[in-house]
Design an enzyme around this catalytic site. Structure first.
Site, PDB file in Angstrom:
ATOM      1  N   ASN A  64      -1.289  -8.626  -8.987  1.00  0.00           N
ATOM      2  CA  ASN A  64      -0.686 -10.078  -8.715  1.00  0.00           C
ATOM      3  C   ASN A  64      -0.051 -10.893  -9.349  1.00  0.00           C
ATOM      4  O   ASN A  64       0.621 -11.706  -9.601  1.00  0.00           O
ATOM      5  CB  ASN A  64      -1.106 -10.484  -7.250  1.00  0.00           C
ATOM      6  CG  ASN A  64      -1.090  -9.556  -5.916  1.00  0.00           C
ATOM      7  OD1 ASN A  64       0.173  -9.108  -5.554  1.00  0.00           O
ATOM      8  ND2 ASN A  64      -2.111  -9.622  -5.420  1.00  0.00           N
ATOM      9  N   GLU A 149      12.038  -2.026  -6.715  1.00  0.00           N
ATOM     10  CA  GLU A 149      12.432  -1.736  -5.352  1.00  0.00           C
ATOM     11  C   GLU A 149      13.898  -2.269  -5.109  1.00  0.00           C
ATOM     12  O   GLU A 149      14.057  -3.071  -4.057  1.00  0.00           O
ATOM     13  CB  GLU A 149      11.704  -2.466  -4.446  1.00  0.00           C
ATOM     14  CG  GLU A 149      10.030  -1.891  -4.411  1.00  0.00           C
ATOM     15  CD  GLU A 149       9.220  -2.454  -3.611  1.00  0.00           C
ATOM     16  OE1 GLU A 149       9.694  -3.333  -2.480  1.00  0.00           O
ATOM     17  OE2 GLU A 149       8.018  -2.073  -3.322  1.00  0.00           O
ATOM     18  N   GLU A 265       1.713   3.250  -8.537  1.00  0.00           N
ATOM     19  CA  GLU A 265       0.961   2.876  -7.395  1.00  0.00           C
ATOM     20  C   GLU A 265       0.255   3.488  -6.287  1.00  0.00           C
ATOM     21  O   GLU A 265       0.041   3.384  -5.016  1.00  0.00           O
ATOM     22  CB  GLU A 265       1.632   1.358  -6.569  1.00  0.00           C
ATOM     23  CG  GLU A 265       2.494   0.726  -7.504  1.00  0.00           C
ATOM     24  CD  GLU A 265       3.228  -0.637  -6.936  1.00  0.00           C
ATOM     25  OE1 GLU A 265       3.154  -0.546  -5.612  1.00  0.00           O
ATOM     26  OE2 GLU A 265       4.064  -1.121  -7.488  1.00  0.00           O
TER      27      GLU A 265
HETATM   28  C1  XIL Z   1       1.035  -5.888  -3.066  1.00  0.00           C
HETATM   29  C2  XIL Z   1      -0.465  -6.306  -3.482  1.00  0.00           C
HETATM   30  O1  XIL Z   1      -1.296  -5.349  -3.561  1.00  0.00           O
HETATM   31  C3  XIL Z   1      -0.966  -7.382  -2.528  1.00  0.00           C
HETATM   32  O2  XIL Z   1      -2.150  -7.983  -2.838  1.00  0.00           O
HETATM   33  C4  XIL Z   1       0.368  -8.612  -2.399  1.00  0.00           C
HETATM   34  O3  XIL Z   1      -0.037  -9.236  -1.260  1.00  0.00           O
HETATM   35  C5  XIL Z   1       1.736  -7.987  -2.076  1.00  0.00           C
HETATM   36  O4  XIL Z   1       2.065  -7.125  -3.021  1.00  0.00           O
HETATM   37  N1  XIL Z   1       4.573  -2.442  -4.142  1.00  0.00           N
HETATM   38  C6  XIL Z   1       4.336  -3.282  -5.253  1.00  0.00           C
HETATM   39  C7  XIL Z   1       3.193  -4.047  -5.277  1.00  0.00           C
HETATM   40  O5  XIL Z   1       5.151  -3.095  -6.170  1.00  0.00           O
HETATM   41  O6  XIL Z   1       3.441  -5.089  -6.120  1.00  0.00           O
HETATM   42  C8  XIL Z   1       2.729  -4.318  -4.072  1.00  0.00           C
HETATM   43  O7  XIL Z   1       1.267  -5.051  -4.254  1.00  0.00           O
HETATM   44  C9  XIL Z   1       2.397  -3.074  -3.285  1.00  0.00           C
HETATM   45  C10 XIL Z   1       3.817  -2.527  -2.836  1.00  0.00           C
END
Ligand code: XIL
Length: 353
Positions: A64, A149, A265
């Protein structure tokens, strides 16, 4: 360069004695970079967390602390304290840093930015943001997720509504800036840090062919027009029932672009019914083990070596996973358990590597 000793399959387990087996370190088991998404607070406060990063990871992504909502809480202000702390930790320990993310329509956009409706103003704000942040981290990050996204789940077109999967009103980038905004963000990022590898990051490619095709189409268009793009991030927030064929198809198609491919991710949910409470059965844990093994193996098989940017899991341990908050349920989607101990999933991942 990667460790030259590449262990695979069951050979990866070093028998210490009849009772005890030692899990090899991910970074030693993988022929490509393996990374975790982390933030500096846990690094600072939790020894086991820090040690797990140091022992297992080649690199890190900021969960984050490098998002616009953290860096620019107020208009015109930039706070790099947390991100710099993370970078210092990475540099001191030889870990590659992947920046995440410069532009995202959803909760990572600061509240003040979400209020902008004028296209010129928003374009200038984003250009300025990318210039400042990209220059700040120049030479310190290997790469950036430039836009996250951008494509709609249903139509596969660039999003022009502002309601995201968080159910809230977000930054309506496609409508305000026009559908070609993604290309311009890549140009701004390249100007800010010409040495950084620039990624487009997206979720659901493995189950949403329209979205996958849209991303691939965008890459072809960028190439034709000379827009700088170097990689595709497949978030891969999947579950134990996600079809293997869809994962293979997404990896294959993404690789065919010739760009770097990053599983950016990864996590694998077991609680497909999204219940609370939830205790995984032995079958579900076994399915998670198999799916981690499959993903690692598919990546290795289907992504040409020169395009293997690596696999990043979204967190280290179930204790830190974002999934329970997101699904309002209980789940255990990562490689290490609540106490940072290796799970069977880790065995599967190592076997697949
Ligand atoms: C998420 C984090 O893990 C959380 O802590 C935060 O509250 C919201 O974002 N896709 C992404 C990431 O690209 O940045 C997201 O991360 C999860 C989904």
């Amino acid at each position: 360069m990667k460790n030259t000793i590449i262990l695979s399959g069951l050979a990866a387990f070093i028998q210490v004695n009849a009772q005890q087996t030692v899990m090899p370190k991910l970074k030693d088991a993988a022929a490509f970079p393996v990374a975790f998404a982390i933030d500096p607070v846990r690094v600072r406060t939790n020894d086991l967390f820090r040690r797990t990063v140091l022992e297992h990871a080649d690199g890190i992504t900021a969960t984050n602390c490098m998002k616009p909502s953290r860096i620019s809480r107020q208009k015109g202000t930039f706070d790099f304290a947390e991100a710099d702390e993370l970078i210092a930790f990475a540099q001191a320990n030889g870990k590659r840093v992947h920046g995440h993310t410069l532009v995202w329509y959803i909760d990572t956009a600061p509240a003040w930015m979400k209020q902008i409706r004028d296209s010129t103003q928003l374009e200038n704000v984003l250009n300025g943001y990318i210039r400042t942040v990209g220059s700040h981290f120049k030479g310190k990050v290997a790469s950036w997720d430039v836009v996250n996204e951008a494509f709609d789940n249903k139509t596969g077109a660039i999003r022009t509504d502002s309601i995201g999967h968080n159910g809230k009103t977000n930054l309506n980038l496609g409508r305000i800036l026009g559908k070609d905004y993604v290309a311009r963000m890549f140009q701004y990022a390249h100007q800010a840090d010409p040495g950084a590898l620039l990624f487009y990051n997206e979720y659901g490619q493995e189950t949403n062919p329209a979205k996958l095709d849209a991303v691939i189409g965008m890459v072809a268009d960028f190439k034709k027009r000379g827009i700088p793009i170097h990689g595709l991030g497949l978030q891969m927030h999947i579950n134990i029932d996600t079809p293997d064929a869809g994962i293979e198809h997404a990896l294959r198609k993404s690789s065919e672009t010739g760009l770097m491919v990053h599983i950016s991710e990864l996590d694998i949910s077991m609680n497909t019914a999204k219940t609370k409470p939830f205790k995984p059965t032995a079958e579900q844990l076994e399915a998670q083990y198999r799916k981690y093994r499959f993903v690692a193996d598919a990546y290795k098989r289907l992504v040409p070596k020169a395009q293997q940017f690596g696999i990043t899991t979204w967190g280290i341990a179930d204790a830190d996973s974002w999934i329970p908050g997101f699904c309002s349920c209980e789940d255990y989607p990562l490689l290490f358990d609540q106490g940072y101990q290796p799970k069977k999933a880790l065995t599967g991942f190592v076997e697949g590597l």
